[in-house]
Design an enzyme around this catalytic site. Sequence first.
Site, PDB file in Angstrom:
ATOM      1  N   ASN A   1      35.305 -16.176   8.943  1.00  0.00           N
ATOM      2  CA  ASN A   1      35.553 -17.567   8.589  1.00  0.00           C
ATOM      3  C   ASN A   1      35.662 -18.444   9.836  1.00  0.00           C
ATOM      4  O   ASN A   1      36.214 -18.032  10.851  1.00  0.00           O
ATOM      5  CB  ASN A   1      36.844 -17.684   7.772  1.00  0.00           C
ATOM      6  CG  ASN A   1      36.767 -16.886   6.481  1.00  0.00           C
ATOM      7  OD1 ASN A   1      35.685 -16.548   6.026  1.00  0.00           O
ATOM      8  ND2 ASN A   1      37.929 -16.556   5.908  1.00  0.00           N
TER       9      ASN A   1
ATOM     10  N   ASP B   1      36.938 -21.589   9.458  1.00  0.00           N
ATOM     11  CA  ASP B   1      37.827 -22.697   9.059  1.00  0.00           C
ATOM     12  C   ASP B   1      39.114 -22.779   9.881  1.00  0.00           C
ATOM     13  O   ASP B   1      39.852 -23.765   9.775  1.00  0.00           O
ATOM     14  CB  ASP B   1      38.150 -22.599   7.552  1.00  0.00           C
ATOM     15  CG  ASP B   1      38.758 -21.250   7.162  1.00  0.00           C
ATOM     16  OD1 ASP B   1      38.471 -20.782   6.034  1.00  0.00           O
ATOM     17  OD2 ASP B   1      39.497 -20.659   7.979  1.00  0.00           O
TER      18      ASP B   1
ATOM     19  N   HIS C   1      32.287 -15.507  13.813  1.00  0.00           N
ATOM     20  CA  HIS C   1      31.241 -16.529  13.563  1.00  0.00           C
ATOM     21  C   HIS C   1      31.613 -17.855  14.187  1.00  0.00           C
ATOM     22  O   HIS C   1      30.979 -18.872  13.896  1.00  0.00           O
ATOM     23  CB  HIS C   1      30.990 -16.676  12.049  1.00  0.00           C
ATOM     24  CG  HIS C   1      30.348 -15.466  11.450  1.00  0.00           C
ATOM     25  ND1 HIS C   1      30.262 -15.251  10.114  1.00  0.00           N
ATOM     26  CD2 HIS C   1      29.779 -14.381  12.030  1.00  0.00           C
ATOM     27  CE1 HIS C   1      29.648 -14.095   9.873  1.00  0.00           C
ATOM     28  NE2 HIS C   1      29.357 -13.549  11.024  1.00  0.00           N
TER      29      HIS C   1
ATOM     30  N   CYS D   1      28.822 -34.089  26.016  1.00  0.00           N
ATOM     31  CA  CYS D   1      29.770 -33.372  26.876  1.00  0.00           C
ATOM     32  C   CYS D   1      30.399 -34.338  27.886  1.00  0.00           C
ATOM     33  O   CYS D   1      29.690 -35.094  28.564  1.00  0.00           O
ATOM     34  CB  CYS D   1      29.022 -32.254  27.620  1.00  0.00           C
ATOM     35  SG  CYS D   1      30.032 -31.342  28.799  1.00  0.00           S
TER      36      CYS D   1
ATOM     37  N   CYS E   1      29.023 -33.000  31.509  1.00  0.00           N
ATOM     38  CA  CYS E   1      27.629 -33.119  31.994  1.00  0.00           C
ATOM     39  C   CYS E   1      26.783 -34.059  31.147  1.00  0.00           C
ATOM     40  O   CYS E   1      25.612 -34.297  31.453  1.00  0.00           O
ATOM     41  CB  CYS E   1      26.971 -31.735  32.045  1.00  0.00           C
ATOM     42  SG  CYS E   1      26.502 -31.099  30.429  1.00  0.00           S
TER      43      CYS E   1
END
Length: 223
Positions: free
Chosen positions: A83, A85, A100, A128, A131
């Site tokens: 998960n 979440d 994941h 970002c 950069c």
Amino acid sequence: MLTGAGISADSGVPTFRGTDGLWKNFRAEDLATPEAFERDPRLVWEWYNWRRELIATKQPNSAHKAIVELERRSPNFWLITQNVDGLHRDAGSQKLSEIHGNIWKVRCTGCGLVENNRNVPIAILPSCADCGSLLRPHIVWFGESLFVEDLDCCSRALRQCDVLLVIGTSGVVHPAAGFASIAKQAGAFVAEVNLDPTPQSALVDISLQGRAKDLVPLLLDPA
Ligand code: APR
């Protein structure tokens, strides 16, 4: 322990393959692949904004909290979750691999910097701070391999564990779909908690059918 979307279903987070699963209403190849992001990063970020907005309103349930207590009680404990979440972390889990990724983390496509980002909504298209390159969700998409450190950690845990509890996963996405078999071959007792039978049900030592929020807390006081 190994968890999937089913443990968060009891918190109101949609699963992927159930009757109201995300992949019933969205095409994974359009939203959760590097090619999709390359083709239309705005669409992918809009989908992840929608998921972040939804998940931001959800809380860990009794199954997440029971796993935190099991971690506290067990000297050699490891949680592998598919998960993204973040509900295991929100509940207090510390010994875990989010194999994941995590929907609350972003990764720079230029310098690779990974940062927490809980902005809801996140400005599209995010760049970002270091950069200036485009940021992507720090999530493992279909067609991408897991992070080596996670694979190593999972391999060690699965080969050394005495018991593996598989909670709320349909057991169809590899490599997690093969984890029960690895643990079984290494001599572990493997139990499954799921609403329905899965491809692992024939392999495990015991398959418990029911809601994670009802069954997992029973592990704390089995009497
Ligand atoms: N309690 C226990 N199990 C449940 C519950 C519940 N309350 N609700 C649903 N389930 C079970 C379903 O029966 C199903 O087997 O949880 C499982 C959810 O399966 P999926 O939706 O396929 O989720 P998951 O197995 O985590 O998917 C693996 O696929 O799409 C990718 O990266 C994504 O991590 C995800 C991976």
